[in-house]
Design a protein around this motif. Sequence first.
Motif, PDB file in Angstrom:
ATOM      1  N   LYS A 117      52.486  49.923  30.045  1.00 38.93           N
ATOM      2  CA  LYS A 117      51.445  49.692  29.028  1.00 38.93           C
ATOM      3  C   LYS A 117      51.978  48.816  27.895  1.00 38.93           C
ATOM      4  O   LYS A 117      51.270  47.957  27.370  1.00 38.93           O
ATOM      5  CB  LYS A 117      50.935  51.015  28.447  1.00 38.93           C
ATOM      6  CG  LYS A 117      50.256  51.897  29.454  1.00 38.93           C
ATOM      7  CD  LYS A 117      48.825  51.511  29.658  1.00 38.93           C
ATOM      8  CE  LYS A 117      48.129  52.515  30.555  1.00 38.93           C
ATOM      9  NZ  LYS A 117      47.376  51.902  31.614  1.00 38.93           N
ATOM     10  N   LEU A 121      50.057  43.829  29.766  1.00 39.92           N
ATOM     11  CA  LEU A 121      49.447  43.119  30.891  1.00 39.92           C
ATOM     12  C   LEU A 121      48.174  43.835  31.328  1.00 39.92           C
ATOM     13  O   LEU A 121      48.010  45.027  31.081  1.00 39.92           O
ATOM     14  CB  LEU A 121      50.438  43.044  32.056  1.00 39.92           C
ATOM     15  CG  LEU A 121      51.755  42.336  31.763  1.00 39.92           C
ATOM     16  CD1 LEU A 121      52.711  42.518  32.925  1.00 39.92           C
ATOM     17  CD2 LEU A 121      51.527  40.867  31.481  1.00 39.92           C
ATOM     18  N   LYS A 122      47.308  43.117  31.986  1.00 39.36           N
ATOM     19  CA  LYS A 122      46.055  43.717  32.471  1.00 39.36           C
ATOM     20  C   LYS A 122      46.289  44.321  33.855  1.00 39.36           C
ATOM     21  O   LYS A 122      45.887  43.765  34.871  1.00 39.36           O
ATOM     22  CB  LYS A 122      44.949  42.670  32.525  1.00 39.36           C
ATOM     23  CG  LYS A 122      44.508  42.214  31.162  1.00 39.36           C
ATOM     24  CD  LYS A 122      43.345  41.248  31.262  1.00 39.36           C
ATOM     25  CE  LYS A 122      42.913  40.815  29.881  1.00 39.36           C
ATOM     26  NZ  LYS A 122      41.798  39.878  29.934  1.00 39.36           N
ATOM     27  N   GLN A 124      46.484  48.320  35.970  1.00 41.82           N
ATOM     28  CA  GLN A 124      46.154  49.734  35.899  1.00 41.82           C
ATOM     29  C   GLN A 124      47.252  50.523  36.609  1.00 41.82           C
ATOM     30  O   GLN A 124      47.805  50.053  37.601  1.00 41.82           O
ATOM     31  CB  GLN A 124      44.811  50.022  36.595  1.00 41.82           C
ATOM     32  CG  GLN A 124      43.597  49.453  35.878  1.00 41.82           C
ATOM     33  CD  GLN A 124      43.445  47.956  36.092  1.00 41.82           C
ATOM     34  OE1 GLN A 124      43.616  47.478  37.203  1.00 41.82           O
ATOM     35  NE2 GLN A 124      43.158  47.227  35.031  1.00 41.82           N
ATOM     36  N   GLY A 136      46.319  45.298  39.856  1.00 35.80           N
ATOM     37  CA  GLY A 136      45.861  44.280  38.918  1.00 35.80           C
ATOM     38  C   GLY A 136      45.243  43.126  39.668  1.00 35.80           C
ATOM     39  O   GLY A 136      45.361  43.025  40.891  1.00 35.80           O
ATOM     40  N   LYS A 137      44.595  42.239  38.931  1.00 36.60           N
ATOM     41  CA  LYS A 137      43.908  41.109  39.560  1.00 36.60           C
ATOM     42  C   LYS A 137      44.830  39.930  39.808  1.00 36.60           C
ATOM     43  O   LYS A 137      44.544  39.082  40.637  1.00 36.60           O
ATOM     44  CB  LYS A 137      42.714  40.682  38.705  1.00 36.60           C
ATOM     45  CG  LYS A 137      41.643  41.754  38.680  1.00 36.60           C
ATOM     46  CD  LYS A 137      40.390  41.262  38.023  1.00 36.60           C
ATOM     47  CE  LYS A 137      39.410  42.418  37.995  1.00 36.60           C
ATOM     48  NZ  LYS A 137      38.055  42.054  38.112  1.00 36.60           N
ATOM     49  N   GLU A 141      51.139  39.012  37.309  1.00 41.16           N
ATOM     50  CA  GLU A 141      51.300  40.150  36.398  1.00 41.16           C
ATOM     51  C   GLU A 141      52.009  41.312  37.085  1.00 41.16           C
ATOM     52  O   GLU A 141      52.842  41.979  36.485  1.00 41.16           O
ATOM     53  CB  GLU A 141      49.937  40.593  35.847  1.00 41.16           C
ATOM     54  CG  GLU A 141      49.356  39.615  34.857  1.00 41.16           C
ATOM     55  CD  GLU A 141      48.063  40.082  34.237  1.00 41.16           C
ATOM     56  OE1 GLU A 141      47.354  40.910  34.845  1.00 41.16           O
ATOM     57  OE2 GLU A 141      47.761  39.616  33.126  1.00 41.16           O
TER      58      GLU A 141
END
Length: 165
Positions: A117, A121-122, A124, A136-137, A141
């Motif tokens: 966290k 970064l984006k 989960q 993540g997408k 990342e």
Amino acid sequence: MAKDAFSFDVVSEVDLQEVRNAFDQANREIATRFDFKNTGTSLHLDEDLIEARSETDHRLKAAVDVFKEKLVRREISLKALREGPIQPAAKGTVKQALHINQGIDEEKARAINKAIKNLGLKVQTQIQKGQLRISGKKKDELQEVIKALKEDDFGTALQFTNYRP
């Protein structure tokens, strides 16, 4: 174009067969080495627990070092080994328990989750029975997460598995 999400698992696994092989090699060396003769030094294996016994602290530590050397040669991280305290045993001997850690406990999982966290970064994270799933997408990342976790020391051996694009 690839799918919407990528994921991987962060686990802490140890090949117990390799631990048994290291244990067998250490026992053979202890049985044949002159400095261990008549010291009552031995190693006993029970699943993921090894108990070392000897007449003196010094010989016990030497036997544990032999076992650690065999683990390293078999590419098992010493972070997977948790050493208990040296305790007095029967007939004036000493003993020490060595635990092979499998899985990531809740406390470590929370620490790893917090570190991820803090990267901003984006991605989960999901904590699941002894492991974490990171998704993540963006593949980049996820690779940054892996790099950061490898650089940080959580006191346990981490592996990255089930990479899914």
